[in-house]
Design an enzyme around this catalytic site. Structure first.
Site, PDB file in Angstrom:
ATOM      1  CB  SER A 108      -0.843  71.330 -19.360  1.00 48.88           C
ATOM      2  OG  SER A 108      -1.026  71.706 -18.027  1.00 48.88           O
ATOM      3  CB  SER A 109      -3.018  68.073 -15.395  1.00 51.89           C
ATOM      4  OG  SER A 109      -2.166  68.904 -14.660  1.00 51.89           O
ATOM      5  CB  CYS A 110      -3.820  73.673 -16.370  1.00 51.55           C
ATOM      6  SG  CYS A 110      -3.293  74.109 -18.011  1.00 51.55           S
ATOM      7  CE1 TYR A 137       0.771  76.668 -21.277  1.00 50.87           C
ATOM      8  CE2 TYR A 137      -0.363  75.455 -19.544  1.00 50.87           C
ATOM      9  CZ  TYR A 137       0.662  75.562 -20.454  1.00 50.87           C
ATOM     10  OH  TYR A 137       1.600  74.548 -20.554  1.00 50.87           O
ATOM     11  CE  LYS A 141       0.233  73.450 -23.378  1.00 49.02           C
ATOM     12  NZ  LYS A 141       1.226  72.891 -24.313  1.00 49.02           N
ATOM     13  CG  HIS A 184       6.145  73.846 -11.921  1.00 44.05           C
ATOM     14  ND1 HIS A 184       6.552  73.369 -13.139  1.00 44.05           N
ATOM     15  CD2 HIS A 184       5.110  74.661 -12.184  1.00 44.05           C
ATOM     16  CE1 HIS A 184       5.793  73.866 -14.094  1.00 44.05           C
ATOM     17  NE2 HIS A 184       4.907  74.665 -13.544  1.00 44.05           N
TER      18      HIS A 184
HETATM   19  N1  NAP Z   1       6.873  71.039 -16.791  1.00 50.64           N
HETATM   20  C1  NAP Z   1       5.719  70.525 -16.375  1.00 50.64           C
HETATM   21  O1  NAP Z   1       5.490  70.278 -15.183  1.00 50.64           O
HETATM   22  C2  NAP Z   1       4.645  70.217 -17.383  1.00 50.64           C
HETATM   23  C3  NAP Z   1       3.492  69.614 -16.899  1.00 50.64           C
HETATM   24  C4  NAP Z   1       2.487  69.340 -17.781  1.00 50.64           C
HETATM   25  C5  NAP Z   1       2.634  69.656 -19.115  1.00 50.64           C
HETATM   26  N2  NAP Z   1       3.752  70.224 -19.588  1.00 50.64           N
HETATM   27  C6  NAP Z   1       3.814  70.554 -21.015  1.00 50.64           C
HETATM   28  O2  NAP Z   1       4.925  69.982 -21.654  1.00 50.64           O
HETATM   29  C7  NAP Z   1       5.390  70.873 -22.681  1.00 50.64           C
HETATM   30  C8  NAP Z   1       6.852  71.157 -22.471  1.00 50.64           C
HETATM   31  O3  NAP Z   1       7.016  71.713 -21.185  1.00 50.64           O
HETATM   32  P1  NAP Z   1       8.456  72.043 -20.584  1.00 50.64           P
HETATM   33  O4  NAP Z   1       8.333  71.922 -19.115  1.00 50.64           O
HETATM   34  O5  NAP Z   1       9.483  71.272 -21.323  1.00 50.64           O
HETATM   35  O6  NAP Z   1       8.554  73.587 -20.955  1.00 50.64           O
HETATM   36  P2  NAP Z   1       9.863  74.468 -21.195  1.00 50.64           P
HETATM   37  O7  NAP Z   1      11.003  73.871 -20.445  1.00 50.64           O
HETATM   38  O8  NAP Z   1       9.471  75.882 -20.951  1.00 50.64           O
HETATM   39  O9  NAP Z   1      10.129  74.259 -22.757  1.00 50.64           O
HETATM   40  C9  NAP Z   1       9.362  74.874 -23.754  1.00 50.64           C
HETATM   41  C10 NAP Z   1      10.245  75.106 -24.963  1.00 50.64           C
HETATM   42  O10 NAP Z   1       9.464  75.727 -25.997  1.00 50.64           O
HETATM   43  C11 NAP Z   1      10.242  76.765 -26.581  1.00 50.64           C
HETATM   44  N3  NAP Z   1       9.391  77.800 -27.169  1.00 50.64           N
HETATM   45  C12 NAP Z   1       8.520  78.616 -26.532  1.00 50.64           C
HETATM   46  N4  NAP Z   1       7.966  79.474 -27.413  1.00 50.64           N
HETATM   47  C13 NAP Z   1       8.503  79.184 -28.635  1.00 50.64           C
HETATM   48  C14 NAP Z   1       8.339  79.725 -29.927  1.00 50.64           C
HETATM   49  N5  NAP Z   1       7.496  80.743 -30.160  1.00 50.64           N
HETATM   50  N6  NAP Z   1       9.065  79.205 -30.940  1.00 50.64           N
HETATM   51  C15 NAP Z   1       9.951  78.202 -30.723  1.00 50.64           C
HETATM   52  N7  NAP Z   1      10.147  77.627 -29.522  1.00 50.64           N
HETATM   53  C16 NAP Z   1       9.418  78.120 -28.471  1.00 50.64           C
HETATM   54  C17 NAP Z   1      11.032  77.325 -25.416  1.00 50.64           C
HETATM   55  O11 NAP Z   1      12.143  78.039 -25.894  1.00 50.64           O
HETATM   56  P3  NAP Z   1      12.622  79.374 -25.097  1.00 50.64           P
HETATM   57  O12 NAP Z   1      12.798  78.950 -23.674  1.00 50.64           O
HETATM   58  O13 NAP Z   1      13.881  79.749 -25.800  1.00 50.64           O
HETATM   59  O14 NAP Z   1      11.506  80.372 -25.271  1.00 50.64           O
HETATM   60  C18 NAP Z   1      11.417  76.033 -24.667  1.00 50.64           C
HETATM   61  O15 NAP Z   1      12.591  75.465 -25.205  1.00 50.64           O
HETATM   62  C19 NAP Z   1       4.516  72.119 -22.612  1.00 50.64           C
HETATM   63  O16 NAP Z   1       3.517  72.026 -23.574  1.00 50.64           O
HETATM   64  C20 NAP Z   1       3.914  72.043 -21.238  1.00 50.64           C
HETATM   65  O17 NAP Z   1       2.643  72.604 -21.183  1.00 50.64           O
HETATM   66  C21 NAP Z   1       4.783  70.520 -18.743  1.00 50.64           C
END
Ligand code: NAP
Length: 326
Positions: A108-110, A137, A141, A184
């Site tokens: 993540s960009s953080c 967090y 990362k 967000h």
């Molecule tokens: N969204 C953004 O703007 C953004 C920006 C930069 C980077 N990212 C990165 O991209 C990645 C995905 O982000 P996203 O937006 O897709 O997040 P998300 O929608 O919250 O998806 C994360 C997934 O991980 C699962 N998870 C969490 N804890 C778990 C565990 N202990 N065991 C198994 N599964 C688990 C969650 O399941 P549950 O919901 O059932 O817990 C969810 O399905 C992350 O690493 C995030 O940091 C996202």
């Protein structure tokens, strides 16, 4: 053409994981392995060990993470650092143990220090202090990136492994989070303009002056970039990265002011009231833009404009609202 590579997408129900699964299927991959959080808790070492030993995938996309906004990060800092460290350690270590050759970690960009008014290059990581609100967090990362780099440095040659990391900018799109406290900026604005449209409110108030700029990437572009980086020739990836700066930024390449973003969202939603900027509320960093020149030099470019991405996102939001009402 049907592609038989056995691919595990960790976090396939999340916004990014589901976009990667959609994209993989659309280009012919038909051996995609998934487990929900309930089926496999990735913080549990024994469960993860058993899963990898039984399944032995060829590739892993590590999109599972505990993710949240400022409020959640501030309220649950222990969970944010512990869960993310455990997920990354368990998945990366067990992937290596069963001979997974290719893994992609999503950061993540953080991870970057607070750098006002700058375009952030990959080598800015660990050059200063990160934002205190999400430090636990961010540290987790950074550890994920360092896990990939360290396994490559120690086992890259002997085990022929190649573990890579991508750092996405702010993402939005299908499957976004509309939680009232944790969403967000884009899902937050969509929700507020939509509600104002339905209740015919004369104005919508947006925090800050609206003059700060942010970068946004549509989630299908992120999925495309992830698959591109995963499959990129080893020599090309190596040419553009360093063993100890092994990650690559993924951004749109330009940013937009919050004022222009708010206007775009209100147009897409079809809200015709006024947008008022509440200047008593904080603005945050004036500019946050990733330098994505590396991935561009490697041969990848985004293809979905902010406006088109907003239209697709709003369609998804409306469809979900309709299905909730019916
Ligand atoms: N969204 C953004 O703007 C953004 C920006 C930069 C980077 N990212 C990165 O991209 C990645 C995905 O982000 P996203 O937006 O897709 O997040 P998300 O929608 O919250 O998806 C994360 C997934 O991980 C699962 N998870 C969490 N804890 C778990 C565990 N202990 N065991 C198994 N599964 C688990 C969650 O399941 P549950 O919901 O059932 O817990 C969810 O399905 C992350 O690493 C995030 O940091 C996202």
């Amino acid at each position: 053409m049907i592609k038989k590579t056995k691919i595990y997408v960790a976090g396939h129900q999340g916004m990014v994981g589901s976009a990667i699964v959609r994209k993989l299927k659309s280009i012919g991959y038909n051996n995609i392995l998934t487990r929900s959080h309930d089926e496999l808790d990735l913080t549990n070492q024994t469960q993860v060990q058993k899963f990898f030993a039984a399944e032995k995938p060829d590739q892993v996309y590590l999109c599972a993470a505990k993710v949240g906004g400022i409020h959640a990060n501030n309220t649950f800092p222990a969970e944010f650092i512990y869960d993310n460290l455990m997920i990354e350690s368990n998945v990366i270590h067990n992937a290596w143990k069963v001979g997974v050759k290719k893994l992609l970690f999503l950061g993540s960009s953080c991870i970057y220090p607070k750098l006002p008014d700058q375009i952030i290059k990959e080598n800015a990581m660990l050059s200063g202090q990160v934002e205190s609100t999400n430090e636990p967090y961010a540290i987790a990362k950074i550890a994920g990136i360092k896990l990939c780099e360290s396994y490559n440095r120690q086992y890259g040659e002997s085990h022929k492994i190649d573990y890579r990391s991508v750092m996405p900018t702010n993402l939005f799109g299908i499957g976004d989070n509309y939680h009232p406290e944790n969403s967000h900026v884009i899902p937050g604005l969509i929700q507020r303009f939509y509600r104002a449209k339905i209740s015919k409110d004369p104005f919508v108030s947006v925090w800050g002056t609206g003059s700060v700029s942010r970068e946004f990437l549509y989630v299908d572009d992120m999925a495309d970039a992830s698959i591109f980086v995963m499959n990129l020739d080893h020599k090309i990836y190596k040419e553009h990265t360093d063993p100890m700066v092994g990650h690559v930024n993924v951004g749109f390449g330009s940013d937009v002011t919050i004022k222009d973003l708010a206007k775009l969202v209100s147009n897409v939603v079809g809200y015709d009231g006024e947008i008022v900027f509440d200047t008593s509320k904080p603005d945050g960093t004036p500019k946050k833009l990733l330098d994505s020149s590396k991935i561009k030099l490697m041969g990848w470019n985004p293809s979905i404009s902010l406006e088109d991405g907003l239209k697709l996102t709003y369609q998804d939001y409306e469809n979900n609202n309709k299905s909730l009402r019916s």
